[in-house]
Write an enzyme that holds these catalytic residues in place. Structure first.
Site, short mmCIF file in Angstrom:
data_model
loop_
_atom_site.label_atom_id
_atom_site.label_comp_id
_atom_site.label_asym_id
_atom_site.label_seq_id
_atom_site.Cartn_x
_atom_site.Cartn_y
_atom_site.Cartn_z
N LYS A 196 9.61 -5.93 13.88
CA LYS A 196 8.36 -5.56 14.40
C LYS A 196 7.95 -4.62 13.59
O LYS A 196 8.71 -3.94 12.63
CB LYS A 196 8.76 -4.86 15.77
CG LYS A 196 8.95 -5.71 16.94
CD LYS A 196 9.17 -4.68 18.08
CE LYS A 196 9.69 -5.39 19.39
NZ LYS A 196 10.14 -4.55 20.29
N GLU A 213 3.03 2.15 11.89
CA GLU A 213 2.27 3.15 12.73
C GLU A 213 2.85 3.85 14.07
O GLU A 213 2.42 4.58 14.81
CB GLU A 213 0.89 2.41 13.38
CG GLU A 213 -0.01 2.18 12.13
CD GLU A 213 -0.82 0.99 12.17
OE1 GLU A 213 -0.44 -0.22 12.73
OE2 GLU A 213 -2.22 1.15 11.92
N ILE A 263 0.97 -1.03 -0.02
CA ILE A 263 -0.19 0.03 0.03
C ILE A 263 0.72 1.30 0.16
O ILE A 263 0.59 2.31 0.31
CB ILE A 263 -0.98 0.14 1.11
CG1 ILE A 263 -0.25 -0.09 2.46
CG2 ILE A 263 -1.71 -1.14 1.29
CD1 ILE A 263 -1.18 0.14 3.77
N THR A 281 3.80 0.94 1.32
CA THR A 281 4.97 0.71 2.49
C THR A 281 6.40 0.09 2.06
O THR A 281 7.22 0.28 2.64
CB THR A 281 4.23 -0.08 3.49
OG1 THR A 281 3.51 -1.23 2.85
CG2 THR A 281 3.14 0.63 4.14
N GLN A 287 8.83 5.20 6.47
CA GLN A 287 7.62 5.11 7.33
C GLN A 287 7.36 5.82 8.43
O GLN A 287 6.53 6.34 8.92
CB GLN A 287 7.50 3.53 7.61
CG GLN A 287 7.16 2.64 6.46
CD GLN A 287 5.78 2.83 6.20
OE1 GLN A 287 4.81 2.73 7.00
NE2 GLN A 287 5.52 3.16 4.81
N ASN A 291 14.77 -2.84 5.90
CA ASN A 291 15.21 -1.73 4.78
C ASN A 291 15.21 -0.40 5.39
O ASN A 291 14.30 0.25 5.90
CB ASN A 291 14.27 -1.71 3.66
CG ASN A 291 14.77 -0.81 2.55
OD1 ASN A 291 15.29 0.31 2.61
ND2 ASN A 291 14.82 -1.08 1.34
#
Ligand code: MOS
Length: 744
Positions: free
Chosen positions: A700, A704, A480, A482, A637, A630
């Site tokens: 992890k 968000e 999406i 990401t 992000q 990465n």
């Protein structure tokens, strides 16, 4: 593999080829910037598509009393005007408590009832988009409107304990919160509010649907293909295998594309009727009402502490709204369950049913707004105690998760705060607000902690190694925006010793092996683990056929070597090719360990004492979120999340008209988001971490974590700058000026 034990040492740890962590450019980057990556609305497979346009309800609650579609039907190019009078019968909404709420039946145009403003009331299909849009403007709908309720704050007395809705237990209690709070020598009791947030992904919701016999093929903008597939099947009352969902490229999701909407259902229905492909894209304005938003919230934070700053009681209550016919609630208080120590604790969620469009997950549901309140409260408590905000947090560092009573898988909050403080120059901060002046500007520094729960979901991957030495991976997983395509390519290239251009990642098709898609920051961990496990199986198969002991086999440069033998992967695959599968399932590890990403945000702001304007000057996030696949994508992000934090602190606020129940500022001219000028020097850093409790990749979720707390650092910096504490987000000029005036 079920995640029941910590992952042992493996080839990802070894990282022989250096693929893991490498800041590789996106493998789909070139396609995207040259316009060759087809998003749902652009797929070329659909021959001679017709264009659908939604007509939205202009009331929020009531009934359609009459529809005059004659003029629209006679308009040039119009093929079909679908309303409740001629729409095919579909399943009723729900069932409401279905485990996967995005798979629930979502009927459209099936009755005269209107349950929120903007609900689709007609679907006009024409030969061209312009004809459909023009004809949509000719549909005349009359309504019998009922009085609705649209305001959370005015209806708190009607709040109920939520049932279902995707959260954990709505209420928790440890020890005696009320007693301990009453007895605490130092108390903070503060009410915070956050407004409606709109996800507004750059790519609008769009679908193109056509039927191949009795099977419908739908290209649409979806985060979760299996849920979309089941939703269409449940709505149209056909078996799921008669629905194929394809989302090869998705231009942002943020939770807003967890569900599918009228564009998808109505394109499928109209296509069946017209026996030709039908496509439909929502307009930016339609997205505000047709798709989901984040509820506004009211939150009460009560913290009791000793004079030394040891928390003895911590309570977080949160109210949000749900569309009257739905059951979602914003899990704002869940973050308080795991972040700080304190023997006596309480969290509580309450939901108010309103006649608003549907509220649902928006980036970091819960933490994104819950942390605005909790981290504001911690800053207030630090000020009250005259303790440094970082020192206060360190003083309340728990040994075990204070509610679940289990160890953290990893927890580097202290390291994040220390590292960030050093890099940001926290020691230059003046504890007393209003001390640093530059002309008419007051300068301040603030920080906040970050926490976001880590998740693992089931996923499968199928690999095929061809005689040409190309490895093809298939999964229903989505990218999406990401970077899924890229990080999975890195995992497969690392595992198989292949150059990345020999790895072909095929995602976004419900015909491919089942995954849990993109949501809740679980995508890379879940589907990435499936890729890893499939590669392990492929390695074993290849070693066996090469007659090499798998324990000694080395995969490099397209070859397998070991025990004095060597063979090319292409040669081993031969004309027939070799296949392998991998599957990951969550297990005991997320019950035995509290799994979260952690971080610390730092912000420096300037506040104009005459206009109340707030300028963010610098921002830094230091995070620890397991192994990083990465470095560039993870940083992007995190920064993206932090910029959402800037938006929630300073800009974002959808405003409901309490008379009509609609969002007044329903476009990106009026719904303000941060622009380049609002985002100055900003950086995100990940501390080294490997978490063997989470998944075999030991990673992890990162997506968000960046938003979870970021806005509070800005609000706390504003207080440090000028002494004005604003508990109602966003921090707009009027609120700053009122605060400055009352201080003077
Ligand atoms: Mo996320 S808000 O679960 O896509």
């Amino acid at each position: 593999m079920e995640m029941n034990q910590p992952a042992g040492p493996n080839a990802i740890d070894e990282n022989r080829h250096g693929m893991i962590g490498w800041p590789m450019d996106r493998v789909d980057g070139r396609l995207k910037v040259t316009g060759q990556a087809p998003y749902a609305y652009e797929v070329k497979e659909a021959a001679r598509p017709a264009y659908g346009y939604l007509v939205e309800a202009s009331i929020a609650r009531g009934r359609i009393s009459a529809i005059d579609s004659g003029a629209a039907e006679r308009a040039p190019g119009v093929l079909l005007v679908m309303t409740h009078r001629n729409a095919p019968k579909q399943a009723a909404f729900g069932p409401i408590d279905m485990k996967d709420r995005f798979a629930r039946a979502k009927p459209h145009l099936n009755d005269t009832r209107i349950e929120h403003y903007g609900e689709p009331v007609a679907f006009v299909v024409a030969e061209s988009f312009e004809q459909a849009r023009a004809a949509a403007g000719l549909v005349r709908v009359s309504y019998a409107a009922d009085k609705g309720e649209y305001e959370l704050k005015l209806n708190l007395a009607k709040a109920e304990k939520p049932k279902g809705g995707g959260g954990k237990e709505p209420d928790t209690q440890v020890g005696d919160f009320e007693g301990a709070f009453a007895a605490a020598p130092v108390k903070l009791d503060a009410r915070y509010t956050t407004p409606f947030h709109i996800a507004a992904p750059m790519e609008p919701h769009a679908s193109v649907a056509w039927w191949e016999g009795d099977r419908v093929v739908i290209h649409c903008a979806s985060q979760l293909l299996e849920s979309a597939q089941k939703c269409v099947a449940n709505t149209l009352q056909i078996p799921p295998e008669k629905v194929r969902i394809v989302s090869r490229y998705v231009g942002g999701g943020f939770g807003n594309k967890l569900p599918i909407y009228g564009d998808t259902i109505l394109a499928a229905l109209a296509s069946r009727e017209l026996k030709r492909p039908v496509k439909c894209a929502l307009t930016r304005q339609q997205m505000f009402h047709v798709t989901t938003h984040r509820s506004d919230t009211v939150q009460r934070l009560r913290i009791g502490a000793t004079r030394e700053g040891v928390i003895t009681a911590i309570g977080h209550e949160a109210w949000s709204h749900s569309a009257r016919f739905d059951n979602f609630y914003e899990t704002s208080a869940e973050c308080t369950r795991s972040l700080y120590a304190g023997a006596n604790r309480m969290t509580r969620h309450r939901s108010v049913a309103l006649d608003l469009p549907v509220s649902d997950s928006t980036r970091a549901p819960g933490e994104a707004v819950g942390m605005l309140a909790l981290e504001g409260a911690m800053d207030e408590l630090a000020h009250q105690l005259q303790i440094d905000p970082i020192a206060l947090r360190m003083r309340n560092e728990p040994k075990l998760d204070p509610e679940q009573n289990v160890p953290y898988s990893t927890r580097q909050l202290v390291a994040c705060m220390e590292d960030g403080a050093r890099r940001f120059g926290w020691n230059r901060r003046q504890a007393r607000p209003g001390q640093v002046r530059e002309g008419r500007w007051l300068i301040g520094i603030g920080m906040s902690a970050a926490i976001r729960g880590n998740l693992l979901q089931p996923a499968k991957c199928k690999l095929q190694l061809g005689g040409d030495g190309v490895l093809t991976a298939r999964m229903s997983m989505t990218d999406i925006g990401t970077g899924s395509y890229t990080v999975f390519t890195q995992i497969a290239a690392e595992m198989m010793g292949l150059p990345p251009d020999k790895v072909r990642m095929l995602l976004g098709d419900s015909d491919f092996p089942e995954t849990s898609g993109s949501g809740g920051s679980w995508g890379a961990a879940s589907s990435g683990s499936a890729v890893y496990l499939a590669c392990e199986q492929l390695r074993a198969k290849l070693a066996q056929s090469a007659g090499i002991d798998p324990a000694q086999a080395v995969f490099a440069e397209g070859k397998i070597t070991g025990g004095g033998k060597t063979a090319t992967l292409a040669g081993l695959a031969g004309a027939a090719g070799v296949e392998a599968e991998g599957e990951i399932k969550p297990g005991e590890m997320d019950k035995k360990f509290s799994q979260n990403g952690f971080g610390a945000n730092f912000a420096e702001v300037a506040v104009d004492t005459e206009s109340g304007e707030i300028r963010l000057r610098r921002m830094l996030g230091v995070f620890a979120a397991g192994r990083i696949l990465n470095a560039k994508l993870a940083r992007s992000q995190a920064i993206g999340g932090m910029i959402w934090g800037v938006g929630s602190a300073l800009h974002e606020e959808a405003v409901v008209d309490p008379r009509y129940g609609h969002f007044v500022n329903h476009d990106l001219a009026e719904y303000h988001v941060p622009v380049h000028a609002d985002v100055p020097a900003i950086d995100a850093i990940f501390l080294p971490e490997v978490d063997d409790k989470t998944n075999p990749l030991k990673i992890k979720g990162v997506g968000e974590l960046g938003i979870s707390g970021a806005g509070a650092a800005i609000a706390n910096a504003v207080f440090n700058a000028c002494g004005v504490r604003i508990r109602d987000y966003p921090l707009t000029l009027d609120k700053v000026l009122a605060g400055l005036a009352s201080r003077a």
